[in-house]
Scaffold this motif. Sequence first.
Motif, PDB file in Angstrom:
ATOM      1  N   VAL A 160       0.844  -1.197   0.000  1.00 22.04           N
ATOM      2  CA  VAL A 160       0.000   0.000   0.000  1.00 22.04           C
ATOM      3  C   VAL A 160       0.878   1.244   0.000  1.00 22.04           C
ATOM      4  O   VAL A 160       0.682   2.161  -0.816  1.00 22.04           O
ATOM      5  CB  VAL A 160      -0.977   0.011   1.197  1.00 22.04           C
ATOM      6  N   GLN A 161       1.854   1.289   0.880  1.00 15.71           N
ATOM      7  CA  GLN A 161       2.734   2.453   0.943  1.00 15.71           C
ATOM      8  C   GLN A 161       3.520   2.612  -0.356  1.00 15.71           C
ATOM      9  O   GLN A 161       3.722   3.733  -0.826  1.00 15.71           O
ATOM     10  CB  GLN A 161       3.685   2.358   2.138  1.00 15.71           C
TER      11      GLN A 161
ATOM     12  N   ILE B 232       1.191   4.177  -2.868  1.00 15.23           N
ATOM     13  CA  ILE B 232       1.000   5.584  -2.499  1.00 15.23           C
ATOM     14  C   ILE B 232       2.232   6.399  -2.880  1.00 15.23           C
ATOM     15  O   ILE B 232       2.123   7.493  -3.444  1.00 15.23           O
ATOM     16  CB  ILE B 232       0.665   5.709  -0.997  1.00 15.23           C
TER      17      ILE B 232
ATOM     18  N   THR C 292      -9.706   0.252  -6.093  1.00 13.31           N
ATOM     19  CA  THR C 292      -8.456   0.298  -5.332  1.00 13.31           C
ATOM     20  C   THR C 292      -7.651   1.534  -5.709  1.00 13.31           C
ATOM     21  O   THR C 292      -7.165   2.263  -4.834  1.00 13.31           O
ATOM     22  CB  THR C 292      -7.644  -0.990  -5.568  1.00 13.31           C
TER      23      THR C 292
ATOM     24  N   HIS D 278      -9.242   4.736  -4.242  1.00 12.95           N
ATOM     25  CA  HIS D 278      -9.009   4.914  -2.806  1.00 12.95           C
ATOM     26  C   HIS D 278      -7.541   5.165  -2.491  1.00 12.95           C
ATOM     27  O   HIS D 278      -7.227   5.918  -1.565  1.00 12.95           O
ATOM     28  CB  HIS D 278      -9.564   3.725  -2.028  1.00 12.95           C
ATOM     29  N   LEU D 279      -6.631   4.576  -3.255  1.00 10.80           N
ATOM     30  CA  LEU D 279      -5.206   4.859  -3.063  1.00 10.80           C
ATOM     31  C   LEU D 279      -4.894   6.320  -3.389  1.00 10.80           C
ATOM     32  O   LEU D 279      -4.099   6.956  -2.696  1.00 10.80           O
ATOM     33  CB  LEU D 279      -4.348   3.930  -3.925  1.00 10.80           C
TER      34      LEU D 279
ATOM     35  N   LYS E  96      -6.946   8.791  -3.020  1.00 15.83           N
ATOM     36  CA  LYS E  96      -7.451   9.540  -1.854  1.00 15.83           C
ATOM     37  C   LYS E  96      -6.462   9.451  -0.696  1.00 15.83           C
ATOM     38  O   LYS E  96      -6.145  10.457  -0.069  1.00 15.83           O
ATOM     39  CB  LYS E  96      -8.814   9.002  -1.427  1.00 15.83           C
ATOM     40  N   GLU E  97      -5.995   8.225  -0.395  1.00 20.14           N
ATOM     41  CA  GLU E  97      -5.045   8.038   0.705  1.00 20.14           C
ATOM     42  C   GLU E  97      -3.740   8.791   0.460  1.00 20.14           C
ATOM     43  O   GLU E  97      -3.140   9.309   1.391  1.00 20.14           O
ATOM     44  CB  GLU E  97      -4.714   6.551   0.893  1.00 20.14           C
ATOM     45  N   ALA E  98      -3.306   8.819  -0.796  1.00 20.47           N
ATOM     46  CA  ALA E  98      -2.054   9.493  -1.132  1.00 20.47           C
ATOM     47  C   ALA E  98      -2.194  11.006  -1.059  1.00 20.47           C
ATOM     48  O   ALA E  98      -1.195  11.721  -0.981  1.00 20.47           O
ATOM     49  CB  ALA E  98      -1.596   9.081  -2.531  1.00 20.47           C
ATOM     50  N   GLY E  99      -3.426  11.488  -1.109  1.00 26.95           N
ATOM     51  CA  GLY E  99      -3.659  12.931  -1.074  1.00 26.95           C
ATOM     52  C   GLY E  99      -3.260  13.620  -2.369  1.00 26.95           C
ATOM     53  O   GLY E  99      -2.965  14.816  -2.366  1.00 26.95           O
TER      54      GLY E  99
ATOM     55  N   TYR F  70      -7.030  -5.125   0.402  1.00 27.57           N
ATOM     56  CA  TYR F  70      -7.029  -3.664   0.525  1.00 27.57           C
ATOM     57  C   TYR F  70      -8.462  -3.141   0.624  1.00 27.57           C
ATOM     58  O   TYR F  70      -8.791  -2.360   1.523  1.00 27.57           O
ATOM     59  CB  TYR F  70      -6.307  -3.012  -0.670  1.00 27.57           C
TER      60      TYR F  70
ATOM     61  N   ARG G  23     -10.556  -1.443   4.015  1.00 29.60           N
ATOM     62  CA  ARG G  23     -11.030  -0.050   3.965  1.00 29.60           C
ATOM     63  C   ARG G  23     -12.562   0.028   3.854  1.00 29.60           C
ATOM     64  O   ARG G  23     -13.100   1.058   3.562  1.00 29.60           O
ATOM     65  CB  ARG G  23     -10.435   0.666   2.748  1.00 29.60           C
TER      66      ARG G  23
END
Length: 192
Positions: free
Chosen positions: A14-15, A18, A42, A45-46, A48-51, A187, A191
């Motif tokens: 995941v990281q 991102i 996926t 949402h990644l 979104k998580e990464a900004g 993943y 979430r």
Amino acid sequence: MLIEITLFGVHDKVQTAIDRLRLYEPPDGYYVAFSGGKDSQTIYHLCKEAGVKFDAHYNLTTVDPPELIYFIRQYYPDVIFVRPEFSMWQLIVKKQMPPTRIARYCCDKLKENGGQRRFVVTGVRWEESAKRKNSRAMLEINIHSKDKIMLNNDNADNRRLVETCITKGKHILNPIIDWTEDDVWEYLNSRD
């Protein structure tokens, strides 16, 4: 698993995805090619998580399952629906044949026109094709190469992390290219 223990330590998929999204983020944001499927969800949402800045687009084919359209509208209301110039039925008449695995004119006309002059993010994964997994390195960029990918075709056996599509005028990032189907489900389930 999304966390792997390797010879070189712990690898957080995941990281890594991102980090890939953040590394290549263009000033105008990404164009996320969104199909409503598990891989597209996926990627969404990644992002979104990464900004990272992005806008997601669903290209209507005019033969889309109504349940899929309802699902996208309900759970991903900010996804932009792109209407095609011609319907599938008009294309069949124009080409005088239905699309086949070999003659995939429908993808070119109905799905791959978006994102021109943009950095496109897709949910393409090597595991989707037996040949993809071992055919290319993680990162290859050589715009002068004779074997560069010319079309944004999801069934190409030589997909890579970053690609250049000359004919469509765009760059393509596949941040989960090394994920398995189990990774994608893990993943999404983690979430909700």
